[in-house]
Design an enzyme around this catalytic site. Structure first.
Site, PDB file in Angstrom:
ATOM      1  N   HIS A  91       1.196   6.926   6.694  1.00 55.50           N
ATOM      2  CA  HIS A  91      -0.192   7.007   7.158  1.00 55.50           C
ATOM      3  C   HIS A  91      -0.947   5.725   6.812  1.00 55.50           C
ATOM      4  CE1 HIS A  91      -1.880   8.002   3.101  1.00 55.50           C
ATOM      5  NE2 HIS A  91      -0.764   8.693   2.943  1.00 55.50           N
ATOM      6  N   ASP A  93      -4.369   5.470   6.734  1.00 54.08           N
ATOM      7  CA  ASP A  93      -5.614   5.705   5.998  1.00 54.08           C
ATOM      8  C   ASP A  93      -5.346   5.691   4.493  1.00 54.08           C
ATOM      9  OD1 ASP A  93      -4.173   8.102   6.853  1.00 54.08           O
ATOM     10  OD2 ASP A  93      -5.634   9.209   5.674  1.00 54.08           O
ATOM     11  N   ASP A 125      -0.505   4.317  -2.201  1.00 57.70           N
ATOM     12  CA  ASP A 125      -0.691   5.434  -1.269  1.00 57.70           C
ATOM     13  C   ASP A 125      -1.424   4.952  -0.028  1.00 57.70           C
ATOM     14  OD1 ASP A 125      -0.925   7.935  -0.129  1.00 57.70           O
ATOM     15  OD2 ASP A 125      -2.500   8.603  -1.492  1.00 57.70           O
ATOM     16  N   GLU A 159      -4.058  11.450   7.040  1.00 62.74           N
ATOM     17  CA  GLU A 159      -3.412  12.257   6.007  1.00 62.74           C
ATOM     18  C   GLU A 159      -4.348  12.535   4.833  1.00 62.74           C
ATOM     19  OE1 GLU A 159      -0.718  12.924   2.405  1.00 62.74           O
ATOM     20  OE2 GLU A 159      -2.341  11.483   2.748  1.00 62.74           O
ATOM     21  N   GLU A 160      -5.159  11.551   4.464  1.00 62.08           N
ATOM     22  CA  GLU A 160      -6.026  11.708   3.299  1.00 62.08           C
ATOM     23  C   GLU A 160      -7.070  12.799   3.488  1.00 62.08           C
ATOM     24  OE1 GLU A 160      -5.427  10.531   0.547  1.00 62.08           O
ATOM     25  OE2 GLU A 160      -4.294   8.679   0.777  1.00 62.08           O
ATOM     26  N   ASP A 183       5.796   8.018   1.758  1.00 58.94           N
ATOM     27  CA  ASP A 183       4.616   8.169   0.907  1.00 58.94           C
ATOM     28  C   ASP A 183       5.016   8.060  -0.564  1.00 58.94           C
ATOM     29  OD1 ASP A 183       1.949   8.632   0.256  1.00 58.94           O
ATOM     30  OD2 ASP A 183       1.748  10.295   1.660  1.00 58.94           O
ATOM     31  N   HIS A 397      -5.035   6.913  -5.389  1.00 62.68           N
ATOM     32  CA  HIS A 397      -6.434   7.385  -5.426  1.00 62.68           C
ATOM     33  C   HIS A 397      -7.198   6.881  -6.647  1.00 62.68           C
ATOM     34  CE1 HIS A 397      -5.939  11.025  -2.496  1.00 62.68           C
ATOM     35  NE2 HIS A 397      -5.040  10.081  -2.243  1.00 62.68           N
TER      36      HIS A 397
END
Length: 431
Positions: A91, A93, A125, A159-160, A183, A397
């Site tokens: 992903h 994002d 990520d 995805e986030e 991921d 994150h």
């Protein structure tokens, strides 16, 4: 030169030319594709499209939401009907940053710290996984490694924020004999549990003034009314009973006991202090195990709640209403992440393990992700898959998100080996 020697040269080049891979990652990091707010991936996806086109991929770029396209590249194999195909999925994002004053390094620039780690939002990520996968393919192409089976590269959105970018690609018809979601997994090979959110709503057909409360709860009032908020308390108690039963009666290897939780996360109800609450909605988050489907979980929760409601005089005539999942936490306040029960007997999994052991001279860790990713959508669609990527989850994150550059190199080398072997193996070949 033999194909074996060309492959070894490609793998060696990944290490000797690693700064090119880091430059690719730097370019991806420079696009602030944070989600939420999302709708901001156009520039990054355009850049990635160009990289894929340079390597000979056919491009399918399609809108999922305005400003957020999926990009799917297909590198057609020399004999696609006879050889295994592969999806590489990631992903574009990244997690939101918010106030970046706590960051030591700028979040949207790749920075090498004094500890040698690479810093920037998305390095773990999961733009690191995207960049390393792209670079592995680039080295295979430059060193003349032809693939017999199709290679499909998916850069998806959402995805986030629980948005169905990967699901949209599956719905568009993309399938393969195996899929690797790159991921964050710290180079572990993983399955995962699943997550689904749901809304439970209780609503009265009549709205009563606060002055009518005595008529609904005291002897002789003769008004069968109820506060939706108070009735929701019975639903919450029933959910807690079910959660406790699951903790006792269910388990799965690799998960701590009681990981299958039911969280009453958000409650909304009532309209004003002068009225009896005529509506109450509860937003729940349900975690379930890899051997369970979200459809099964929905049935279990609804059946239990309906039985509890049937035991209540008012609720039996005003049944709770359920709304499950959704394709976006932003647009619909709902999400689904299906589970993945890892098939360790699959020949592709064995080849990935072999590639890992051959390159890194150690046995890979095979376990369960403590988080959720898009990998479950492949399992739900009947496509065998594994979660395997660079980056430690504790750095995803986080403020000052970072990754070990050596791990990026190792991941790219393992993937190069795996792609070259899997996509050059005959379909249904026995190990």
């Amino acid at each position: 030169m033999s194909s074996v020697n060309r492959l070894q040269e490609a793998i060696t080049s990944i290490a000797s030319r690693k700064e090119e891979m880091f430059a690719l990652l730097q370019e991806l990091i420079s696009y602030p594709t944070v989600s939420p707010p999302a709708r901001n991936s156009d520039g990054a996806q355009t850049f990635l499209t160009g990289e894929l086109q340079e390597m000979g991929f056919e491009i399918d770029r399609f809108e999922v939401y305005p400003g957020d396209d999926n990009v799917v590249g297909r590198l057609r194999g020399m004999s696609p009907s006879n050889a295994n195909s592969l999806i590489i999925n990631g992903h574009m994002d990244v997690a939101e940053v918010g106030d970046d004053s706590g960051w030591t390094y700028p979040p949207f620039s790749l920075t090498r710290g004094e500890d040698r780690r690479l810093y920037g939002r998305g390095v773990a990520d999961m733009k690191g996984g995207l960049a390393a996968s792209l670079f592995a393919i680039k080295m295979l192409r430059e060193h003349g490694i032809e693939l017999q089976g199709d290679l499909i590269f998916q850069s998806v959105i959402g995805e986030e924020a629980g948005e169905a970018g990967t699901l949209a690609a599956i719905e568009r018809g993309y399938t393969a004999d195996y899929a690797v979601v790159v991921d964050s997994s710290d180079l572990h090979m993983q399955g995962q549990g699943g997550v689904i959110t749901g809304w439970i709503t209780i609503e009265s057909p009549t709205t009563l003034h606060d002055g009518m409360r005595s008529k609904t709860i005291h002897a002789g009032g003769a008004v069968r009314g109820a506060s939706a908020i108070e009735k929701m308390m019975k639903i919450i108690a029933a959910l807690q009973d079910l959660e406790r039963d699951w903790a006792v009666m269910k388990s799965y290897p690799g998960f701590p006991a009681g990981s299958n939780t039911i969280n009453p996360a958000v409650i909304e109800g009532g309209r004003h202090a002068a009225f009896i609450a005529d509506r109450c909605a509860l937003w729940i988050t349900v975690h379930f195990y890899p051997n369970e489907s979200y459809e099964q979980i929905i049935r279990e929760v609804e059946d239990h709640i309906q039985r509890a409601a049937a035991a209540d005089i008012w609720l039996r005539d005003h049944s709770p209403v359920f709304r499950w999942g959704g394709r976006s936490m932003i647009e619909e306040r709902g999400e689904i992440f299906p589970s993945l029960e890892l098939d360790q007997s699959h020949p592709a999994f064995a080849m990935l393990q072999s590639a890992y052991e051959g390159q890194l001279q150690k046995v890979p860790v095979v376990d369960m992700s403590p988080s959720v990713t898009d990998v479950g959508w492949f399992a739900h669609a009947g496509i065998p898959a594994v979660l395997f990527g660079p980056g430690e989850l504790e750095h995803a994150h986080a403020v000052d998100e970072s990754i070990d550059p050596d791990q990026l190199v190792q991941f790219a080398q393992v993937m190069a080996r795996f792609i070259a072997e899997w996509c050059n193996t005959a379909k249904n070949a026995k190990e």
